[in-house]
Design a protein around this motif. Structure first.
Motif, short mmCIF file in Angstrom:
data_model
loop_
_atom_site.label_atom_id
_atom_site.label_comp_id
_atom_site.label_asym_id
_atom_site.label_seq_id
_atom_site.Cartn_x
_atom_site.Cartn_y
_atom_site.Cartn_z
N THR A 40 -54.21 19.13 18.85
CA THR A 40 -55.26 19.39 19.26
C THR A 40 -56.06 17.89 19.81
O THR A 40 -56.84 17.85 20.76
CB THR A 40 -56.31 20.20 18.46
OG1 THR A 40 -55.60 21.32 18.20
CG2 THR A 40 -57.39 20.53 18.92
N ALA A 56 -66.94 22.47 24.97
CA ALA A 56 -66.63 23.95 25.08
C ALA A 56 -65.61 24.13 26.06
O ALA A 56 -64.99 25.14 25.87
CB ALA A 56 -68.01 24.34 25.76
N ARG A 57 -65.57 23.46 27.27
CA ARG A 57 -64.41 23.85 28.28
C ARG A 57 -62.96 23.68 27.81
O ARG A 57 -62.09 24.34 27.76
CB ARG A 57 -64.71 23.24 29.52
CG ARG A 57 -63.57 23.52 30.54
CD ARG A 57 -64.16 23.07 31.83
NE ARG A 57 -63.22 23.10 32.93
CZ ARG A 57 -62.73 22.29 33.83
NH1 ARG A 57 -63.60 21.18 34.13
NH2 ARG A 57 -61.84 22.34 34.65
N ALA A 59 -62.20 23.64 24.57
CA ALA A 59 -62.01 24.39 23.39
C ALA A 59 -61.50 25.82 23.96
O ALA A 59 -60.53 26.12 23.32
CB ALA A 59 -63.57 24.79 22.56
N LYS A 60 -61.98 26.15 25.41
CA LYS A 60 -61.72 27.48 25.97
C LYS A 60 -60.22 27.32 26.27
O LYS A 60 -59.35 28.24 26.17
CB LYS A 60 -62.63 27.94 26.98
CG LYS A 60 -62.27 29.19 27.52
CD LYS A 60 -63.14 29.35 28.52
CE LYS A 60 -62.90 30.89 28.89
NZ LYS A 60 -63.94 31.52 30.16
N GLN A 61 -59.93 26.22 26.96
CA GLN A 61 -58.37 25.91 27.15
C GLN A 61 -57.47 25.80 26.27
O GLN A 61 -56.33 26.30 26.42
CB GLN A 61 -58.33 24.62 28.18
CG GLN A 61 -59.21 24.61 29.55
CD GLN A 61 -59.35 23.23 30.31
OE1 GLN A 61 -59.25 22.26 29.68
NE2 GLN A 61 -59.51 23.54 31.40
N ASN A 63 -57.80 27.48 23.34
CA ASN A 63 -57.89 28.68 22.62
C ASN A 63 -58.23 28.48 21.43
O ASN A 63 -57.93 28.93 20.48
CB ASN A 63 -56.53 29.29 22.82
CG ASN A 63 -56.97 30.99 22.63
OD1 ASN A 63 -57.72 31.43 22.72
ND2 ASN A 63 -55.54 31.46 22.16
N SER A 65 -62.02 27.52 18.78
CA SER A 65 -63.45 27.87 18.76
C SER A 65 -64.33 26.46 19.34
O SER A 65 -63.51 25.40 19.06
CB SER A 65 -64.29 28.13 17.38
OG SER A 65 -64.06 27.40 16.52
N ARG A 66 -65.44 26.58 19.68
CA ARG A 66 -66.13 25.26 20.19
C ARG A 66 -66.46 24.62 19.00
O ARG A 66 -66.42 23.20 18.89
CB ARG A 66 -67.55 25.71 20.79
CG ARG A 66 -67.35 26.24 21.96
CD ARG A 66 -68.65 26.65 22.64
NE ARG A 66 -69.71 26.09 22.53
CZ ARG A 66 -70.85 26.29 22.66
NH1 ARG A 66 -71.28 27.60 22.63
NH2 ARG A 66 -71.99 25.35 22.78
#
Length: 141
Positions: A40, A56-57, A59-61, A63, A65-66
């Motif tokens: 990560t 945040a973006r 984190a989404k990529q 998968n 949490s923020r």
């Protein structure tokens, strides 16, 4: 391994190869470097190097949490790989330090070494074709 992959669809084949390649890169990094960088952490550093991007973006990529991504970023800040900058209108974002840039440079060199080994097995033409195919937009929405 080839028999295990027989009959898999393209999504699962790409996923399986990604797991193998990522593990190889991480193992080689761990063998040669003093400071451990998690998957990560490496992902976040690479994304920051590519573009100005929100946690945040990323984190989404990834998968996750923020909150987990922010914790990862804070750890990298403590290790000296990145710092947070406040920019009027854009808010707060992370940028690489010299140490972060050096990590990305060395990580890229390691990945290029692995790619060269793949070229030795598959041939340059096939690797270039694979890279070209992976760059294409496949899904039409």
């Amino acid at each position: 391994m080839e028999q295990k992959l027989e009959g898999l669809n393209i999504i699962d084949l790409i996923s399986e190869k990604h797991i193998v390649l990522r593990r190889e890169a991480e193992d080689r990094w761990a063998e040669n470097e003093k400071e451990e960088i998690t998957h990560t952490e490496g992902f976040l550093l690479a994304k920051i190097r590519m573009e100005k991007v929100s946690l945040a973006r990323v984190a989404k990529q990834a998968n996750i949490s923020r909150q987990a991504m922010f914790k990862c970023a804070k750890k990298l800040e403590e290790k000296g790989y990145l710092e947070f900058i406040s920019e009027e209108g854009s808010g707060k974002y992370a940028v690489l330090t010299k140490k972060g840039e050096e990590y990305c440079r060395r990580s890229q060199a390691l990945k290029m070494q692995i790619e060269e080994e793949i070229v030795e097995v598959l041939g340059e033409e096939k690797v270039m074709l694979l890279k070209d195919l992976l760059k294409k937009e496949w899904l039409v929405k």
